[in-house]
Motif scaffolding. Structure first.
Motif, mmCIF file in Angstrom:
data_model
loop_
_atom_site.group_PDB
_atom_site.id
_atom_site.type_symbol
_atom_site.label_atom_id
_atom_site.label_comp_id
_atom_site.label_asym_id
_atom_site.label_seq_id
_atom_site.Cartn_x
_atom_site.Cartn_y
_atom_site.Cartn_z
ATOM 1 N N ASP A 129 15.815 78.354 50.617
ATOM 2 C CA ASP A 129 17.038 78.053 51.365
ATOM 3 C C ASP A 129 16.997 78.692 52.743
ATOM 4 O OD1 ASP A 129 17.181 80.583 50.208
ATOM 5 O OD2 ASP A 129 19.298 80.429 49.684
ATOM 6 N N SER A 130 16.469 79.902 52.831
ATOM 7 C CA SER A 130 16.320 80.554 54.133
ATOM 8 C C SER A 130 15.241 79.874 54.971
ATOM 9 C CB SER A 130 15.975 82.034 53.956
ATOM 10 O OG SER A 130 17.013 82.718 53.287
ATOM 11 N N LEU A 131 14.144 79.486 54.350
ATOM 12 C CA LEU A 131 13.085 78.809 55.092
ATOM 13 C C LEU A 131 13.591 77.504 55.701
ATOM 14 C CD1 LEU A 131 10.123 79.364 52.599
ATOM 15 C CD2 LEU A 131 10.486 80.544 54.773
ATOM 16 N N SER A 132 14.398 76.759 54.949
ATOM 17 C CA SER A 132 14.948 75.511 55.482
ATOM 18 C C SER A 132 15.888 75.786 56.653
ATOM 19 C CB SER A 132 15.680 74.750 54.380
ATOM 20 O OG SER A 132 14.778 74.355 53.356
ATOM 21 N N ALA A 133 16.667 76.864 56.557
ATOM 22 C CA ALA A 133 17.550 77.228 57.671
ATOM 23 C C ALA A 133 16.748 77.633 58.898
ATOM 24 C CB ALA A 133 18.487 78.364 57.248
ATOM 25 N N PHE A 134 15.670 78.379 58.688
ATOM 26 C CA PHE A 134 14.828 78.772 59.831
ATOM 27 C C PHE A 134 14.217 77.544 60.502
ATOM 28 C CE2 PHE A 134 13.933 83.069 57.592
ATOM 29 C CZ PHE A 134 15.145 83.552 58.029
ATOM 30 N N ARG A 181 15.695 74.630 60.689
ATOM 31 C CA ARG A 181 16.775 73.990 61.455
ATOM 32 C C ARG A 181 17.011 74.683 62.787
ATOM 33 N NH1 ARG A 181 19.279 74.198 56.266
ATOM 34 N NH2 ARG A 181 19.183 72.156 55.244
ATOM 35 N N ILE A 182 16.850 75.994 62.833
ATOM 36 C CA ILE A 182 17.126 76.704 64.088
ATOM 37 C C ILE A 182 15.864 76.901 64.920
ATOM 38 C CG2 ILE A 182 19.200 77.823 63.210
ATOM 39 C CD1 ILE A 182 17.591 80.377 62.787
ATOM 40 N N GLY A 183 14.735 76.335 64.484
ATOM 41 C CA GLY A 183 13.537 76.303 65.316
ATOM 42 C C GLY A 183 12.674 77.533 65.309
ATOM 43 N N VAL A 184 12.773 78.366 64.260
ATOM 44 C CA VAL A 184 11.956 79.587 64.240
ATOM 45 C C VAL A 184 10.973 79.613 63.074
ATOM 46 C CG1 VAL A 184 13.773 80.912 65.393
ATOM 47 C CG2 VAL A 184 13.641 80.933 62.883
ATOM 48 N N LEU A 185 10.918 78.558 62.267
ATOM 49 C CA LEU A 185 10.105 78.615 61.056
ATOM 50 C C LEU A 185 8.635 78.851 61.362
ATOM 51 C CD1 LEU A 185 9.907 78.429 57.996
ATOM 52 C CD2 LEU A 185 9.637 75.953 58.225
ATOM 53 N N ASP A 186 8.086 78.191 62.368
ATOM 54 C CA ASP A 186 6.666 78.380 62.675
ATOM 55 C C ASP A 186 6.362 79.839 62.984
ATOM 56 O OD1 ASP A 186 6.195 75.722 62.266
ATOM 57 O OD2 ASP A 186 6.108 75.185 64.388
ATOM 58 N N ARG A 187 7.246 80.498 63.724
ATOM 59 C CA ARG A 187 7.028 81.909 64.043
ATOM 60 C C ARG A 187 7.140 82.789 62.797
ATOM 61 N NH1 ARG A 187 10.364 84.149 68.942
ATOM 62 N NH2 ARG A 187 8.933 85.885 68.489
ATOM 63 N N VAL A 188 8.063 82.440 61.918
ATOM 64 C CA VAL A 188 8.208 83.213 60.678
ATOM 65 C C VAL A 188 6.964 83.045 59.809
ATOM 66 C CG1 VAL A 188 9.518 83.420 58.533
ATOM 67 C CG2 VAL A 188 10.728 83.176 60.707
ATOM 68 N N ILE A 237 12.474 87.996 65.769
ATOM 69 C CA ILE A 237 12.253 86.567 66.010
ATOM 70 C C ILE A 237 13.581 85.846 66.188
ATOM 71 C CG2 ILE A 237 11.514 84.426 64.876
ATOM 72 C CD1 ILE A 237 9.178 86.000 63.688
ATOM 73 N N LEU A 238 14.531 86.128 65.309
ATOM 74 C CA LEU A 238 15.830 85.463 65.377
ATOM 75 C C LEU A 238 16.568 85.820 66.659
ATOM 76 C CD1 LEU A 238 16.849 86.099 61.670
ATOM 77 C CD2 LEU A 238 16.249 83.888 62.658
ATOM 78 N N VAL A 239 16.575 87.115 67.000
ATOM 79 C CA VAL A 239 17.299 87.557 68.188
ATOM 80 C C VAL A 239 16.647 86.992 69.454
ATOM 81 C CG1 VAL A 239 17.948 89.581 69.547
ATOM 82 C CG2 VAL A 239 18.246 89.604 67.069
ATOM 83 N N GLU A 240 15.315 86.984 69.508
ATOM 84 C CA GLU A 240 14.628 86.423 70.675
ATOM 85 C C GLU A 240 14.927 84.940 70.838
ATOM 86 O OE1 GLU A 240 10.546 87.375 70.113
ATOM 87 O OE2 GLU A 240 10.889 89.547 70.246
ATOM 88 N N ALA A 241 14.959 84.203 69.731
ATOM 89 C CA ALA A 241 15.277 82.780 69.807
ATOM 90 C C ALA A 241 16.697 82.569 70.301
ATOM 91 C CB ALA A 241 15.087 82.129 68.438
#
Length: 415
Positions: free
Chosen positions: A48-53, A55-62, A102-106
């Motif tokens: 569920d968190s991966l899907s949210a990441f 959506r907000i465009g940070v999954l590749d970085r995670v 990552i989240l804060v930088e995005a």
């Protein structure tokens, strides 16, 4: 004048900010910390968190962070693989320093978001009963900012919740005290798994103790040890000694840890209340731990944070687009948030178990071990790959006990 001011920029706050900014809303995002920085967290998260990441465009970085993809959950009451969602069938455990950064930088890079770190919110601005903004301190200066809406993403000790008098309900005292540290050299099991095991520690009056072992990033493994809340005072008098002494009483944990070496301090807390708060009011709302907090032994916090952010943004957007009025939007969010978190909240706090006799609950556990489909369903529900109420509700468990079954079909998630 912003569309929203968000207090707290970690997972709940940054996710809310980015989801709103993607819809074109102007955001002021404030956090008292500077990043990267740590915070107490078991930091295991699911699909569920991966899907949210995503959506907000940070999954590749995670996903680029070097953390093992954990394929299985091995807990005292269930052992099964994670269900597949959006092509992903794994959990991750990533330290909050790199993840939150990552989240804060995005968020800070988005043109609709004005980010201020090292900015401590000291109070709220009001017009009558309505919240219209915040007061905050930054670099020794006092500031005020106004918005259509203020969102508290500032944790279980939320200043926003305190200032608006957000009422707690489903309120339960702390259940456990947890301490953890990072170890280097813990071998991965096969497949890589999130592992937890029960024990006892009678030397400090703990009839119940547990350990969790979550492989995480940078070649480290997060090792936790916890005891029932009544033993917290004895535990914390010498928490390092009791951490290792307690682990030594759990052979399965010590076998996994082996000769690995502790890196850094052992940290923890017994300040782990269980509550739902009324999450909305005139001009304000709460997301993440600010609105719902529970003991981390069921590992729900990070998923709750991103899902509550998504639910709030959907309701705010409907209001701001003129589809519904504010009162309807806030009531909608409140109802959907509760429906989302209550099944796992009741499981975590023991309310669900209390609706059954001891023999019935033991039978549910026995059937979990005997029925792979039920085990997969329990893990899928914990990860919100399926609605948790499909497994963690009185009706669902009674179906299991009556032999009518509950779980995932052979073609369902996890296959």
């Amino acid at each position: 004048m912003y569309d929203a001011i968000i207090v707290g920029a970690r997972i709940a706050g940054s996710t809310t900010a980015l989801l709103l900014a993607q819809r074109g809303y102007s955001i002021l995002l404030l956090d008292r910390d500077r990043f990267p920085s740590s915070t107490l967290s078991t930091h295991l998260f699911f699909t569920d968190s991966l899907s949210a990441f995503e959506r907000i465009g940070v999954l590749d970085r995670v996903l680029a962070i070097d953390a093992p993809r954990l394929k299985r959950l091995r807990f005292p009451y269930v052992d099964a693989p994670f269900a597949e969602v959006d092509g992903r069938d794994f959990a991750l455990c990533i330290r909050r320093e790199p993840l939150d950064a990552i989240l804060v930088e995005a968020a800070g890079a988005h043109p609709e978001i004005e980010l201020h770190t090292g900015a401590r919110v000291t109070g709220l601005l009001r017009e009558g009963e309505r919240v219209i903004g915040v007061r905050y301190q930054e670099a020794g200066q006092e500031h005020e900012a106004r918005a259509r809406f203020v969102i508290g993403a500032d944790g279980r000790h939320s200043l926003v919740a305190r200032e608006v008098g957000a009422t707690a309900y489903e309120d339960f005292p702390p259940m456990f005290a947890w301490y953890y540290g990072y170890f280097r050299g813990v071998p991965l099991d096969d497949p890589p798994s999130a592992f937890a095991v029960r024990g006892t520690y009678p030397e400090i009056g703990a009839e119940y103790a547990a350990s969790f072992i979550f492989p995480c990033d940078d070649g480290l493994t997060l090792v936790g040890f916890g005891v029932q809340a009544s033993a917290f005072d004895a535990f914390r008098r010498n928490h390092r000694e009791h951490f290792f002494g307690g682990l030594a009483r759990i052979p399965e944990a010590m076998e996994r840890i082996g000769d690995s070496q502790l890196e850094g301090p052992i940290v923890g807390t017994g300040d782990l209340p269980n509550f739902l708060r009324v999450p909305v009011g005139p001009g304000w709302a709460l997301v993440g731990d600010a609105g719902c907090h529970k003991d981390p032994h069921s590992v729900q916090g990070m998923g709750d944070a991103v899902r509550s952010a998504q639910l709030l943004v959907e309701s705010l957007d409907r209001w701001w687009q003129g589809e519904i009025d504010e009162q309807t939007a806030l009531a909608e969010y409140h109802a959907r948030r509760d429906a989302d978190v209550l099944p796992m909240f009741e499981f975590t706090t023991g309310q669900l178990e209390a609706r059954f006799t001891e023999e019935e609950w033991k039978e549910f556990g026995r059937r979990t071990w005997e029925d792979p489909a039920l085990a997969r369903a329990r893990v899928a529900a914990m990860a919100h790959a399926i609605p948790p109420a499909e497994v963690y509700s009185e009706q669902a468990i009674r179906r299991v006990l009556e032999g009518r079954g509950v779980g995932l079909s052979d073609s369902g998630p996890g296959q």
